[in-house]
Design an enzyme around this catalytic site. Sequence first.
Site, PDB file in Angstrom:
ATOM      1  N   GLY A 433       0.790  -1.233   0.000  1.00 18.49           N
ATOM      2  CA  GLY A 433       0.000   0.000   0.000  1.00 18.49           C
ATOM      3  C   GLY A 433       0.814   1.269   0.000  1.00 18.49           C
ATOM      4  N   GLU A 606      -2.465  -8.993  17.406  1.00 18.30           N
ATOM      5  CA  GLU A 606      -1.838  -8.312  18.529  1.00 18.30           C
ATOM      6  C   GLU A 606      -2.564  -8.407  19.868  1.00 18.30           C
ATOM      7  OE1 GLU A 606      -1.064  -3.844  18.328  1.00 18.30           O
ATOM      8  OE2 GLU A 606       0.222  -4.911  16.947  1.00 18.30           O
ATOM      9  N   HIS A 696      11.434  -4.034   6.766  1.00 21.92           N
ATOM     10  CA  HIS A 696      11.854  -3.324   7.981  1.00 21.92           C
ATOM     11  C   HIS A 696      13.345  -3.027   7.945  1.00 21.92           C
ATOM     12  CE1 HIS A 696       8.204  -5.602   8.932  1.00 21.92           C
ATOM     13  NE2 HIS A 696       7.867  -4.509   9.585  1.00 21.92           N
ATOM     14  N   CYS A 728       5.398  -5.856   3.867  1.00 21.34           N
ATOM     15  CA  CYS A 728       4.601  -4.808   4.525  1.00 21.34           C
ATOM     16  C   CYS A 728       4.685  -3.538   3.679  1.00 21.34           C
ATOM     17  CB  CYS A 728       5.110  -4.569   5.956  1.00 21.34           C
ATOM     18  SG  CYS A 728       3.938  -3.661   6.999  1.00 21.34           S
TER      19      CYS A 728
END
Length: 757
Positions: A433, A606, A696, A728
């Site tokens: 995204g 989470e 990351h 991600c």
Amino acid sequence: MKTTIIGYPRIGGLRELKFASEKYFRGEITAAELEKTAKEIRLYNLNLQKNSGLDIIPSNDFSFYDGVLDTAFLLNVIPERYTALGLPVLDTYFAAARGYQGEKGDVKALAMKKWYNTNYHYMVPEIDDSTEIKPVGTKPFDLFKEALENGVKTKPVIIGAYTFLKLARYTGTKTASDYADTIANAYTELLSKFGEIGAEWVQIDEPSLVKDMTAEDTALFVSLYKKILAGKKNVKVLVQTYFGDVRDCYNEIGALDFDGIGIDFVEGKRSLDLVKANGFPKDKVLFAGVVNGKNIWRNNYEKTVSVVNELKKYADNIVLNTSCSLLHVPCTLANESKLPESYKKHFAYAAEKLTELAELKNILDADKPAETAEYLRNVSLHSETRAGENPAVKAKVAALTDSDFVRLPAFEEREKIQKARFALPLFPTTTIGSFPQTAEVKAKRSAFRKGELTADEYESFVEKKIAECVELQEEIGLDVLVHGEFERNDMVEYFGECLDGYIFTEKAWVQSYGTRCVKPPVVWGDISRAKPMTVRWSKYAQSLTDKPMKGMLTGPVTILNWSFPREDISLKESAFQIALAIREEVLDLEANGISIIQVDEAALREKLPLRKSDWREDYLDWAIPAFRYVHSGVKPETQIHTHMCYSEFADIIKDIDDMDADVITFEASRSDLTILDVLKANNFRTEVGPGVYDIHSPRVPSKEEIKAAIEKMKARIPVSKLWVNPDCGLKTRGNEETVPSLKNLVAAAKEARSENN
Ligand code: GLN
Ligand code: ZN
């Protein structure tokens, strides 16, 4: 009565540590300059705690990146591949945290995982058969001495041996119990060193004790601490637990030679009952976690005083404490200059929680607690009714029925319809995204916020970025495009700002991992969609290309999990209210020609309760329906994607499939795609895009590396179900690494495609 906290945020009130670290990573400042900023933050925090009247102040809660990584470096648990780079210690440490690509070599970062049920991430220590656990670092001692030189005898904080062994990943044949003796010796040595340098209390964090424990786990914990505490001299040891209750080992903890036991009375559902049913050891100090370390609402003194009064019947010696480290809340309300006082008076960030502890101490030490000024002020604050109720939203939630949660036709039917509609090649490539949030993007947003740019100017800038992004993706050759999310500061805050019922803060930063911080919005009232939130950007982006443009939304569970929730409304009610709003946006996107809509549930895992017995009722029974409701109204030919930020969902794999999305992308590269076996074993139905590289880290994956990941995927998942994507969003990366990485990704997918023909 005394007071303490478990730890204080270390990023600095204005994220000074983040900015200094990032400058250091870019080579703009030296290690000494970075250390200087770090020291300033530590001393500022120390003085703040001292001046607030806090009796026992922690040290070694500071970290350049992560406390678990610090512990690994303290204990010599440093994989060879990092030491082999031959870098200075601080750089070796950052290499393990972020990966390293440079003249000394090319290594990936350690795996990163969610810290229990929070949005903080820790680095997973890696233990192989040759690891020799022994104290080699000096940080906890150095920081103790630093504080002492500044007039405070602190309570050093370290992660405990049991938790460390539970969090580590074992890459050889040995397992946790094989290291029990050596790690116990290491901690004995640490304790005696703390005694030598004059520490009175040492806090050993053992949050893993609040998880489900097997008999073997309990035995490991007991045997570790029998050894560790046997040699204890001149120092008092506090075993600190948080994020839940210790129902599986309450009596075992009490029987060990600890001097203090830290228990969480906020999140620990059974903590109070455990004390009542079993009593509390006479010779020990109870560190009672009564001030919520995870949320920003003012403490309810009436409730807290009643809990403490109850505890007084069982424990003679109580220290008032936070429920967990204040790492999980922002630093100080003092930086919130825009938020009206009518809101702010309900908030307590880290600094204000120090005041709350001081006030609670005064109240509890008073002859008539309920008559003290602090108490009365707090009672009146909590009796105020807050504005923001919306009966219409409540009524809509109450009226939902079973069929509202079911998308028709069934998955297989939709899959056929969508394959025909999109006619994508095998291994379709896409991204998650966001594209890099460059300095330029951030500067324009900040100028807009300050009023230096008009809305028109800002919006045409965002359009320009979108156009560039679309062009870039076409040039790279991606199959399903995104608009890049340049209008968003953050995937949750952005929606918070667009929704009624949410309020947002200016400077309420909380560390998520390393230098990454988030600014969670606050659920203030009932939630509803005031206006379309993303439609204009997605529509514009789609107008620039013939390829499918994914609409990009954040899902209700993630929005809620990354917000500060109300404490007086159920999570289920809040999640359903948000689901109503996101569903409206989904239908709006569809009506405006968007054919693929991604609803990110990055944080779904989470808040999964730490204990299995709580999973369904406390969480999955409303979280999965909330997501299903968001997309159950779309047409069969509209493709729904979702994305999750972790691969650790083996244990809820059926529930994930049951979210009934058409495609799911997720983080997998850092854990070597191990999730694929689980998908296979469970006949996972949803199409999948396991992340083929780690975003990351700044390193650029080679085409071969990505191709190897695709091969692994192919070996386990039918090719018709596979997607190829990073793991991600790319917002934290620069264009320098993003463009070559995506080019390699597309090249690898094309190669795989040609081999499959
Ligand atoms: N769509 C979001 C992005 O790309 C997802 C981020 C996330 O999963 N944390 O930024
Ligand atoms: Zn993600």
